[in-house]
Design an enzyme around this catalytic site. Structure first.
Site, PDB file in Angstrom:
ATOM      1  N   HIS A 239       0.843  -1.209   0.000  1.00 28.90           N
ATOM      2  CA  HIS A 239       0.000   0.000   0.000  1.00 28.90           C
ATOM      3  C   HIS A 239       0.874   1.254   0.000  1.00 28.90           C
ATOM      4  O   HIS A 239       2.073   1.177   0.259  1.00 28.90           O
ATOM      5  CB  HIS A 239      -0.898   0.022   1.250  1.00 28.90           C
ATOM      6  N   ARG A 305       5.921  -8.834  16.131  1.00 30.93           N
ATOM      7  CA  ARG A 305       6.615  -7.593  15.792  1.00 30.93           C
ATOM      8  C   ARG A 305       5.699  -6.424  16.138  1.00 30.93           C
ATOM      9  O   ARG A 305       4.481  -6.525  15.976  1.00 30.93           O
ATOM     10  CB  ARG A 305       6.946  -7.589  14.299  1.00 30.93           C
TER      11      ARG A 305
END
Ligand code: OGA
Ligand code: NI
Length: 359
Positions: A239, A305
């Site tokens: 994106h 993460r």
């Protein structure tokens, strides 16, 4: 050996308590898992280009690294050199890293530990966040509601929070005050960078001070849980960001990738640095001089993460108009842009972005 087998069975049948905080990816996307033939073949090294289906096989590289202390401490030539580096990286990469950025490691660590605390809450609590955490409705997101196959699922969860909304948002808890401190610092940095980028285009502009207020920006806390099939599923789909610029603080796990010269490359984490990327609005405002570059996050099997993104945005009424002629894009308001992005995602399943506004 026997012990091991027993343990494995037990682990499989009884998910650990901590699993309760993960969104129910397996349950929600079970039909996609059933349909997916997991490709265990080792991909050839030549398949690491932009057309690769294997997001893991990507070369790691250092982004341009810019020392911002020169802006305050340098002589005139050093200040100008630093500004030129910022503008050049924004043109050639759309991405760069900054060190000596003025946000203390204590504040970054505090933000991260508060973020971890929020994500470690049971999923049921997070998904009713306005009741328990007092964020605005819809700020908690996970997976991809519009996905039709595993490849379109974002294996991540996030709190996407309008900064107009954080003040006092969690009562006695320290999360909201930490977010406020973090946002205040990061917002100064964003203003400073935007002004430099405008100046390098020959614009002495108060545009950003007038239109990008701390109340019109967004803070996004991301968590990427370990994923059982990282070669098939992204943490975040490719994106571009729909803002002027984004300031990202990531941990040391790695997973962020971006397109440079038509090839996906992986960003090597740097513990001292913040990552800056140009968004669609700056690309339009600069008439395609600064680049809003496609990026994505890949997952891994072993560790979770975390990242925190600050999206530097104007108010919805703000009109984005090219700073020079002939203009590549028609002028549009930020509200109009967001609406178009939402409509495209609904109708086509993906964001079209700036090409919709070409003249
Ligand atoms: C985002 C984004 C990257 C990351 O939130 O828009 O691109 O590393 N995040 O989490
Ligand atoms: Ni992004």
């Amino acid at each position: 050996m026997v012990e091991c087998e027993k343990l494995d069975k037990k682990t499989l049948n009884q998910p650990l308590m901590s699993m309760d905080s993960d969104p129910p990816f397996h349950k929600a996307y079970k039909s996609f898992f059933d349909k997916t033939i997991i490709n265990k073949a080792v991909p050839s090294p030549t398949s690491s280009g932009s057309t690769s289906n294997y997001p893991l096989l990507v070369e790691e590289c250092d982004l341009p690294l810019i020392d911002l202390s020169l802006l305050d401490l340098g002589d005139e030539a050093e200040i100008d050199n630093c500004k030129s580096q910022i503008a050049r990286a924004s043109q050639e990469w759309g991405f760069f890293q900054v060190v000596n950025h003025g946000i203390s490691s204590e504040l970054l660590e505090k933000m991260r530990s508060e973020q971890k605390k929020v994500f470690s809450q049971p999923f049921d609590m997070k998904s009713q966040e306005n009741k328990y955490l007092n964020f605005s409705a819809g700020s908690y997101r996970w997976g991809t509601p519009t996905a039709t196959c595993l490849r379109q699922v974002a294996w991540s969860e996030a709190f996407h929070i309008p900064l107009s909304n954080i003040s006092g948002s969690d009562g006695l808890n320290t999360l909201s005050s930490t977010m406020e401190q973090f946002a205040a610092k990061v917002s100064n940095l964003a203003q400073k960078l935007a002004e430099i980028l405008a100046e390098k285009l020959g614009q002495k502009s108060t545009f950003f001070q007038e239109n990008c207020l701390s109340s019109t920006c967004f803070l996004r806390m991301n968590r990427y849980p370990p994923c059982p099939i990282p070669s098939e599923v992204f943490g975040l789909m490719p994106h571009t960001d729909s803002d002027f610029l984004t300031i990202l603080h990531q941990d040391q796990v790695g997973g962020l990738q971006l397109v440079k010269d038509d090839t996906w490359i992986a960003v090597k984490p740097n513990p001292e640095a913040l990552i800056i990327n140009i968004g669609d609005l700056f690309q339009a405002w600069s008439n395609d001089v600064y680049k809003s570059v496609e990026h994505r996050v890949v997952t891994n099997m072993e560790v979770e993460r975390f990242s925190t993104a600050y999206f530097f945005c104007p108010s919805y009424e703000t009109v984005i108009e090219s700073c020079c002629e002939p203009s590549v894009y028609r002028k549009f308001s930020f509200g109009e842009y967001r609406q178009q992005v939402q409509d495209d995602v609904k109708n086509f399943g993906f964001k079209v972005g700036l090409p919709k506004f070409l003249l």
